[in-house]
Design an enzyme around this catalytic site. Sequence first.
Site, PDB file in Angstrom:
ATOM      1  N   ASP A  48     -14.736   4.015   8.870  1.00  0.00           N
ATOM      2  CA  ASP A  48     -13.631   4.928   8.607  1.00  0.00           C
ATOM      3  C   ASP A  48     -14.070   6.032   7.649  1.00  0.00           C
ATOM      4  O   ASP A  48     -13.704   7.194   7.822  1.00  0.00           O
ATOM      5  CB  ASP A  48     -12.430   4.170   8.014  1.00  0.00           C
ATOM      6  CG  ASP A  48     -11.400   5.146   7.471  1.00  0.00           C
ATOM      7  OD1 ASP A  48     -10.827   5.895   8.298  1.00  0.00           O
ATOM      8  OD2 ASP A  48     -11.210   5.223   6.253  1.00  0.00           O
ATOM      9  N   SER A  91      -6.930   4.706  10.361  1.00  0.00           N
ATOM     10  CA  SER A  91      -7.790   4.880   9.188  1.00  0.00           C
ATOM     11  C   SER A  91      -7.227   4.092   7.996  1.00  0.00           C
ATOM     12  O   SER A  91      -7.938   3.308   7.353  1.00  0.00           O
ATOM     13  CB  SER A  91      -7.872   6.386   8.874  1.00  0.00           C
ATOM     14  OG  SER A  91      -8.353   6.613   7.583  1.00  0.00           O
ATOM     15  N   HIS A 120       0.847  -1.195   0.000  1.00  0.00           N
ATOM     16  CA  HIS A 120       0.000   0.000   0.000  1.00  0.00           C
ATOM     17  C   HIS A 120       0.879   1.239   0.000  1.00  0.00           C
ATOM     18  O   HIS A 120       1.807   1.363   0.794  1.00  0.00           O
ATOM     19  CB  HIS A 120      -0.891   0.012   1.249  1.00  0.00           C
ATOM     20  CG  HIS A 120      -1.697   1.266   1.370  1.00  0.00           C
ATOM     21  ND1 HIS A 120      -2.840   1.487   0.626  1.00  0.00           N
ATOM     22  CD2 HIS A 120      -1.515   2.380   2.121  1.00  0.00           C
ATOM     23  CE1 HIS A 120      -3.325   2.679   0.919  1.00  0.00           C
ATOM     24  NE2 HIS A 120      -2.541   3.243   1.824  1.00  0.00           N
ATOM     25  N   ARG A 154     -13.661  13.996  10.614  1.00  0.00           N
ATOM     26  CA  ARG A 154     -12.351  14.554  11.000  1.00  0.00           C
ATOM     27  C   ARG A 154     -11.988  15.722  10.089  1.00  0.00           C
ATOM     28  O   ARG A 154     -11.400  16.720  10.518  1.00  0.00           O
ATOM     29  CB  ARG A 154     -11.270  13.462  10.908  1.00  0.00           C
ATOM     30  CG  ARG A 154     -11.337  12.465  12.044  1.00  0.00           C
ATOM     31  CD  ARG A 154     -10.532  11.225  11.743  1.00  0.00           C
ATOM     32  NE  ARG A 154      -9.163  11.531  11.387  1.00  0.00           N
ATOM     33  CZ  ARG A 154      -8.415  10.807  10.553  1.00  0.00           C
ATOM     34  NH1 ARG A 154      -8.893   9.708   9.997  1.00  0.00           N
ATOM     35  NH2 ARG A 154      -7.185  11.162  10.286  1.00  0.00           N
ATOM     36  N   LYS A 159      -8.565  -0.141   6.370  1.00  0.00           N
ATOM     37  CA  LYS A 159      -8.925  -0.534   4.996  1.00  0.00           C
ATOM     38  C   LYS A 159      -8.022  -1.666   4.509  1.00  0.00           C
ATOM     39  O   LYS A 159      -8.455  -2.584   3.824  1.00  0.00           O
ATOM     40  CB  LYS A 159      -8.839   0.692   4.083  1.00  0.00           C
ATOM     41  CG  LYS A 159      -9.965   1.683   4.379  1.00  0.00           C
ATOM     42  CD  LYS A 159      -9.797   3.021   3.718  1.00  0.00           C
ATOM     43  CE  LYS A 159      -8.809   3.895   4.429  1.00  0.00           C
ATOM     44  NZ  LYS A 159      -8.985   5.332   4.308  1.00  0.00           N
TER      45      LYS A 159
HETATM   46  N1  URA Z   1      -5.679   8.720   4.267  1.00  0.00           N
HETATM   47  C1  URA Z   1      -6.590   7.938   4.920  1.00  0.00           C
HETATM   48  O1  URA Z   1      -7.089   6.968   4.359  1.00  0.00           O
HETATM   49  N2  URA Z   1      -6.914   8.280   6.188  1.00  0.00           N
HETATM   50  C2  URA Z   1      -6.400   9.339   6.823  1.00  0.00           C
HETATM   51  O2  URA Z   1      -6.731   9.569   7.963  1.00  0.00           O
HETATM   52  C3  URA Z   1      -5.475  10.140   6.134  1.00  0.00           C
HETATM   53  C4  URA Z   1      -5.125   9.803   4.850  1.00  0.00           C
END
Ligand code: URA
Length: 435
Positions: free
Chosen positions: A161, A183, A82, A168, A187
């Site tokens: 998320d 976060s 990733h 956020r 995923k």
């Molecule tokens: N990318 C994400 O997926 N989450 C975050 O909190 C910041 C960047």
Amino acid sequence: MRMYDIIERKKRGNALTEEEIQFVVAGYTDGSIPDYQVSALLMAIYFQGMSLEETAKLTMAMAQSGDMIDLSPIEGIKVDKHSTGGVGDKTTIVLAPLVAAAGAKVAKMSGRGLGHTGGTIDKLESFKGFKVEMPETDFFEQVNKHHIAVVGQSGELAPADKKLYALRDVTATVDNMSLIASSIMSKKIASGADAICLDVKCGTGAFMKDLKDAKALASAMVDIGNHVGRHTMAVVSDMNQPLGYAVGNALEVIEAIETLKGNGPEDLTLLSITLASHMLVLARICHNLEEAKHRIQEVIEDGTAIAKLQEWISLQGGEKEAVLDYSLLPTAQFKSEVILEKTGYVASIDAEAVGRAALVLGAGRETKESNIDLAVGIIIHKKIGDEVKAGEAVATIYYNDKEKLQSAQSILVNAYDLTTTKVHKPNLIYEIVGV
Ligand code: URA
């Protein structure tokens, strides 16, 4: 359990329990806890922080809020990579066939691009006919038989998320390391891989502009991954200029193909070999990094890697002949050089601006609904440390819409900063975390 008491406890610096975290994530996802209470909790977390245990629990609660992909029908260790996102980052298209050719299994779900960074799935669609969707059983079968499949994200990964990130974004609580790390990792964990290789980008074109922050994010994500039983490591790499020379979908595909043929740019080649080698070790195909690097070099040099790319493209319905004949890829109608009327050395390139110029040309999406032009983009000729003579082209713009050219030109001219003294080329790899 009351949300009020959870906010109160975090405000006073207590660690939240697993039950409390699950209560918050479930309640926010189903709408029973309102935005204003979750906002207050996020701000309390922002100031009081979270322990590794709390962060890992939050990560798992968010991952389990939606589909958890089960890759167990695929035999062996499934390793995923990733990237936190960068300009000209086409490494997945290099890495997937590279790692598969070397013997590991790549079962990858990738995203589309939004904003100034492009998505792998869009890039792959440069191959005429390439299918990014397939039934799950076909996906498993393709990976088991051919070691490689890359598809678009399906199902709903970590919906909690998605909702929390949006909140956020409007409550000034994005820039908290535990919240960012959980976060991203929620995923990745929901995507099902056993082992995870992270490429944390740092610099003007990255989410993390500062090296200290990038290293902290890498450590936080590695800790979470390992804590929840997914073998995780990270490479912190430079994004103070685009990776390689090409920015824009089909142009990046050509550069990725050249890299698999052994003729790629130095930085893209080094990063691809580094990440691929770590993936081979994580997948236990190789015992150590030396052996893995040797194996990766071997599959590039003996043509196995490029053959694996052709096989993969063909398996997903794409025109594999394009790997040898680039005229079969989308091609822009026009091109125009970007010229600086100055002499000097390139001191910096605003990578995000280069991404924005490509976006303006149509290579990226302003909104999720935008259509993209796969042919357009930019080839950079001068990178940091290179000498530029007045009147020399620093980049070439490939475009289809004449009205967009002017704006892309001026963004690119302003993206370059020249100096009269010699400049060192930046390091590409700053740190390896978690090995
Ligand atoms: N990318 C994400 O997926 N989450 C975050 O909190 C910041 C960047």
